[in-house]
Write an enzyme that holds these catalytic residues in place. Structure first.
Site, PDB file in Angstrom:
ATOM      1  N   HIS A  42      41.440  31.119  44.905  1.00 25.01           N
ATOM      2  CA  HIS A  42      42.790  31.305  44.388  1.00 25.01           C
ATOM      3  C   HIS A  42      43.551  29.981  44.421  1.00 25.01           C
ATOM      4  O   HIS A  42      44.522  29.821  45.150  1.00 25.01           O
ATOM      5  CB  HIS A  42      43.542  32.364  45.206  1.00 25.01           C
ATOM      6  CG  HIS A  42      43.028  33.738  44.948  1.00 25.01           C
ATOM      7  ND1 HIS A  42      42.942  34.714  45.903  1.00 25.01           N
ATOM      8  CD2 HIS A  42      42.544  34.298  43.811  1.00 25.01           C
ATOM      9  CE1 HIS A  42      42.450  35.810  45.375  1.00 25.01           C
ATOM     10  NE2 HIS A  42      42.193  35.584  44.105  1.00 25.01           N
ATOM     11  N   CYS A  97      31.251  35.305  51.629  1.00 28.51           N
ATOM     12  CA  CYS A  97      31.463  34.800  52.998  1.00 28.51           C
ATOM     13  C   CYS A  97      30.693  35.695  53.982  1.00 28.51           C
ATOM     14  O   CYS A  97      30.722  36.926  53.859  1.00 28.51           O
ATOM     15  CB  CYS A  97      32.956  34.833  53.322  1.00 28.51           C
ATOM     16  SG  CYS A  97      33.265  34.356  55.027  1.00 28.51           S
ATOM     17  N   HIS A 125      42.907  44.069  45.718  1.00 24.65           N
ATOM     18  CA  HIS A 125      42.321  42.773  46.079  1.00 24.65           C
ATOM     19  C   HIS A 125      40.803  42.832  45.867  1.00 24.65           C
ATOM     20  O   HIS A 125      40.152  43.819  46.240  1.00 24.65           O
ATOM     21  CB  HIS A 125      42.649  42.440  47.545  1.00 24.65           C
ATOM     22  CG  HIS A 125      42.346  41.019  47.890  1.00 24.65           C
ATOM     23  ND1 HIS A 125      41.068  40.591  48.164  1.00 24.65           N
ATOM     24  CD2 HIS A 125      43.149  39.916  47.981  1.00 24.65           C
ATOM     25  CE1 HIS A 125      41.096  39.286  48.422  1.00 24.65           C
ATOM     26  NE2 HIS A 125      42.365  38.861  48.308  1.00 24.65           N
ATOM     27  N   GLU A 127      38.365  41.557  47.345  1.00 22.13           N
ATOM     28  CA  GLU A 127      37.547  41.772  48.556  1.00 22.13           C
ATOM     29  C   GLU A 127      37.488  43.259  48.892  1.00 22.13           C
ATOM     30  O   GLU A 127      36.430  43.800  49.218  1.00 22.13           O
ATOM     31  CB  GLU A 127      38.149  40.988  49.730  1.00 22.13           C
ATOM     32  CG  GLU A 127      37.329  41.137  51.010  1.00 22.13           C
ATOM     33  CD  GLU A 127      38.036  40.581  52.228  1.00 22.13           C
ATOM     34  OE1 GLU A 127      38.425  39.401  52.210  1.00 22.13           O
ATOM     35  OE2 GLU A 127      38.207  41.335  53.208  1.00 22.13           O
ATOM     36  N   CYS A 192      39.347  38.262  59.776  1.00 21.55           N
ATOM     37  CA  CYS A 192      38.601  37.023  59.986  1.00 21.55           C
ATOM     38  C   CYS A 192      39.320  36.159  61.024  1.00 21.55           C
ATOM     39  O   CYS A 192      40.543  36.052  61.010  1.00 21.55           O
ATOM     40  CB  CYS A 192      38.514  36.301  58.650  1.00 21.55           C
ATOM     41  SG  CYS A 192      38.070  34.604  58.805  1.00 21.55           S
ATOM     42  N   SER A 220      46.974  33.721  45.968  1.00 22.35           N
ATOM     43  CA  SER A 220      46.247  33.763  47.242  1.00 22.35           C
ATOM     44  C   SER A 220      46.955  34.686  48.214  1.00 22.35           C
ATOM     45  O   SER A 220      48.096  34.450  48.619  1.00 22.35           O
ATOM     46  CB  SER A 220      46.162  32.347  47.816  1.00 22.35           C
ATOM     47  OG  SER A 220      45.906  32.418  49.191  1.00 22.35           O
ATOM     48  N   SER A 264      42.521  28.695  50.664  1.00 19.46           N
ATOM     49  CA  SER A 264      41.921  28.133  49.462  1.00 19.46           C
ATOM     50  C   SER A 264      42.657  26.882  48.985  1.00 19.46           C
ATOM     51  O   SER A 264      42.574  26.515  47.814  1.00 19.46           O
ATOM     52  CB  SER A 264      41.870  29.193  48.360  1.00 19.46           C
ATOM     53  OG  SER A 264      42.802  30.190  48.561  1.00 19.46           O
TER      54      SER A 264
HETATM   55  S1  SF4 Z   1      39.280  33.805  55.146  1.00 24.54           S
HETATM   56 FE1  SF4 Z   1      37.636  34.229  56.547  1.00 24.54          FE
HETATM   57  S2  SF4 Z   1      36.550  35.912  55.566  1.00 24.54           S
HETATM   58 FE2  SF4 Z   1      37.827  34.999  54.007  1.00 24.54          FE
HETATM   59  S3  SF4 Z   1      36.504  33.546  53.049  1.00 24.54           S
HETATM   60 FE3  SF4 Z   1      37.615  32.457  54.614  1.00 24.54          FE
HETATM   61  S4  SF4 Z   1      36.250  32.511  56.377  1.00 24.54           S
HETATM   62 FE4  SF4 Z   1      35.546  34.050  54.959  1.00 24.54          FE
END
Ligand code: SF4
Length: 683
Positions: A42, A97, A125, A127, A192, A220, A264
């Protein structure tokens, strides 16, 4: 002006991995066709850069009309997308990831086990859409306390997971509501760690500054969350995509500024924003540094990151743990992880009891990136380095060291003495022959270092020399004070057919099989086993021959002793007929306690033979008429309770024999259990 830059600002591991994957593919420069499934991150600048290099962003696999490589971004996708990629013959480059992949696996497994999945996160989202695909798009998706409260109360098995970037606060609030609605709830906090760290830092920094700048892409979600967190404490919080978006504020008038960036946001965008702020400030000098006076924004950015490399010994703060790992904040972009096996060799170590969040520890850097973006650390290696000198001193002084057996190797074992590895040959583990070296695994032993090679850093230890010396001292003590009747606490060392050898402190004594129990023992192993700790008393000893006979059975367990306490003359007891003799029947009161019913005490009428009225194995009530516990004799009468009549008529002859029997009874009162046993044996 003073600025604070969040250490965690910028690319997280997952994003870094995905971006690098595309960079590397472009660098190969073989004109391959590269697609990304959705924008790779993003961040418009990064996406624009890749587009300028020919990378195409697609929103569905159907959009692809040419064979090529397709990159799955860090957010991950549903299983259907993988299938479509395969069906279309595209080459998969998976940058999902690992933290997200873990959620996919968990959700799939729990769903297969019959759990209903709840995802705490934003249903739109990518994810969350991806995670939902791994439970057949059947998950409940909740994004607020209100969503949770609207769910019906149910008994179904529930597994709750979170989108990796939500705040801890949201996770706790929503789970609190879910707990009230679902009895069978399993919660898996899948936020995370990189996200948590980033959010905690912003939370902390924003409390202490006058202005916060959050840098990140407009789409993002994690950047938006950082903005929301900061806004709670700092009203002057601004979200910017690039330096162009910086607010037109006279930064010279602001005393303290905090800066962070979403996962990001590339470092060069952060640097550019900082540079622009320097210009706005119209001066280079911006941040106080204790040693070097004042430094500029760019330097501040540089110096805000701790640099580490493999082989470093660094200090960190414990920020969390689970059953197998300890998480350490090193002040580095990524957190460090010490696995339990790299933390200690002590098998009795319990993480929950011994680890305290906030404690500082010193650790050795094994790998800067363990493949999942974390720093792999070892505490054991630091301990070993520190302990080496102590162990060498113990070798010189011949003092024993405690070590834990951690590995069985050819010819012996490896024991860890405060992290230092010591080889102990099999023959040096004990003063006895060791059949199974693995029996020593995870056990603590005391060894003396008997050989040491400084150059190769090799150490050889012996437990045997210590055991033998200790035994020698103890055995002198035993032989100096031994006496018949003395009690010892000993350990069973070996078993034979004829008895058990017990170490009573450097001296091995024998408990003969007949001394093991008051009842008959087939084999000593029926009573004791190697390693048992037993109370024994000395029956006899010979100092010259170094022999000791020990007693194990206790008087209070002697059935005759117990019978003496339990029974009195006149008591009516139920007995079992054991065997017949011409003068009467031997009966059992209880195991190990027998008595005699004389033939004259069976019936009021004349009995020719005991077998005429009694059978082996039958039971009858009888009165105790005489007791001599010391000589193990009990005399009983059945006729005083319930006389048993013979079938045949009493004859003259039998009347005579009755008289004879009366006389025999008196004599036969001396028959004991021992007589019965020898009688039976003769038979
Ligand atoms: S925020 Fe955490 S889960 Fe998301 S991509 Fe980055 S390391 Fe992976």
């Amino acid at each position: 002006m003073e600025i604070t830059i969040a250490k965690s600002a910028g690319f997280c591991f997952g994003v870094n991995n995905a971006v690098n994957m595309v960079y590397n593919m472009l660098e190969e420069n073989d004109n391959k066709c590269i697609y990304t499934f959705g924008p790779i991150i993003h961040n418009d600048q990064v996406v624009e850069y890749f587009t300028s290099k020919g990378v195409k962003t697609v929103e569905s696999i159907q959009q692809i009309d040419q064979k090529g490589h397709i990159v799955i971004r860090a957010h991950g996708v549903t299983p259907n997308i993988y299938k479509e990629i395969r069906d279309k013959g595209l080459i998969l480059e998976d940058a999902t990831c690992p933290y997200v992949k873990k959620i996919h696996n968990l959700v799939e497994e729990k769903s297969n086990e019959g759990y209903r999945i709840i995802i705490v996160g934003d249903k739109n989202h990518p994810e969350v859409i991806g995670i939902n695909g791994w439970c057949n798009n059947n998950a409940y998706i909740v994004n607020s306390v209100q969503d949770a409260n609207e769910m019906s109360i149910s008994d179904e098995k529930i597994c709750v997971v979170s989108q990796t970037t939500i705040t801890k606060e949201k996770w706790y609030e929503i789970n609190q509501c879910l707990k009230d609605r679902f009895k069978n709830l399993e919660q898996y906090d899948t936020i995370c760690n990189a996200t948590f760290k980033r959010q905690s830092e912003v939370d902390e920094i924003s409390k202490n500054v006058d202005m916060m700048i959050i840098i990140g892409g407009k789409n993002s979600s994690n950047t938006q969350k950082l903005f929301d967190i900061s806004k709670k404490h700092c009203a002057m919080t601004y979200k910017v995509q690039t330096s162009v978006d910086l607010p037109l504020i006279d930064v010279k008038k602001i005393k303290k500024i905090g800066i962070s960036a979403g996962a990001s946001t590339p470092d060069w965008v952060i640097e550019e924003v900082i540079k622009k702020m320097s210009e706005l400030n119209n001066q280079e000098i911006t941040k106080k540094d204790d040693n070097q006076g004042e430094i500029n924004f760019a330097d501040a950015f540089e110096s805000s990151f701790v640099r580490i490399q493999t082989g470093d010994i660094v200090k960190g703060k414990i920020i969390g743990f689970n059953a197998n790992e300890v998480f350490v904040d090193l002040g580095y972009k990524s957190d460090g992880i010490v696995s339990l096996q790299d933390y200690t060799d002590d098998p009795s170590f319990v993480i929950e009891k011994e680890i305290k969040i906030g404690d500082e520890i010193e650790v050795f850097v094994q790998k800067v990136n363990d493949g999942e973006g974390n720093v792999k650390l070892s505490k054991k290696q630091v301990d070993a380095m520190k302990s080496w000198d102590d162990i060498v001193k113990a070798y010189e002084d011949k003092t024993p060291v405690k070590a834990i057996v951690v590995e069985v190797v050819n010819g012996g074992v490896i024991a860890s003495a405060k992290g230092v590895r010591v080889f102990v040959p099999g023959s040096q583990l004990s003063d006895r022959y060791v059949k199974q070296l693995s029996d020593f695994l995870k056990k603590t032993i005391e060894v003396r270092i008997i050989d040491f090679n400084e150059k190769k850093r090799k150490l050889v230890g012996s437990a045997r020399v210590i055991i033998e010396e200790t035994k020698e001292i103890a055995s002198k003590e035993v032989w100096g004070n031994i006496e018949v009747g003395k009690n010892y606490t000993g350990t069973v060392k070996s078993l034979t057919d004829f008895g058990v050898f017990v170490d009573i402190g450097g001296v091995d004594g024998l408990i003969h099989v007949s001394e093991l129990s008051w009842s008959r023992v087939k084999h000593p192993s029926d009573v004791l086993k190697i390693g048992d700790v037993v109370e024994v008393s000395v029956l006899e000893f010979n100092k010259d021959k170094k022999k000791v006979s020990l007693g194990y059975r206790k008087n209070e367990d002697n059935p005759w002793f117990v019978a003496g306490q339990k029974y009195n003359v006149g008591d009516i007891v139920n007995v079992k007929v054991l065997r017949m003799a011409s003068f009467g029947a031997f009966v059992e009161l209880e195991e190990g306690v027998d008595g005699l019913v004389h033939i004259s005490q069976i019936s009021n009428k004349h009995i020719a033979k005991v077998e005429d009225v009694l059978q082996k194995g039958m039971s009858a009530d009888a009165k105790i008429v005489e007791m001599d516990i010391e000589n193990k004799k009990i005399s009983l009468s059945i006729k005083d309770v319930n006389p048993i009549d013979p079938v045949e008529e009493k004859s003259e002859t039998s009347e005579k024999s009755d008289e004879v029997n009366q006389t025999e009874h008196k004599e036969d009162m001396s028959v004991t259990l021992g007589d019965i046993v020898s009688d039976s044996n003769e038979e």
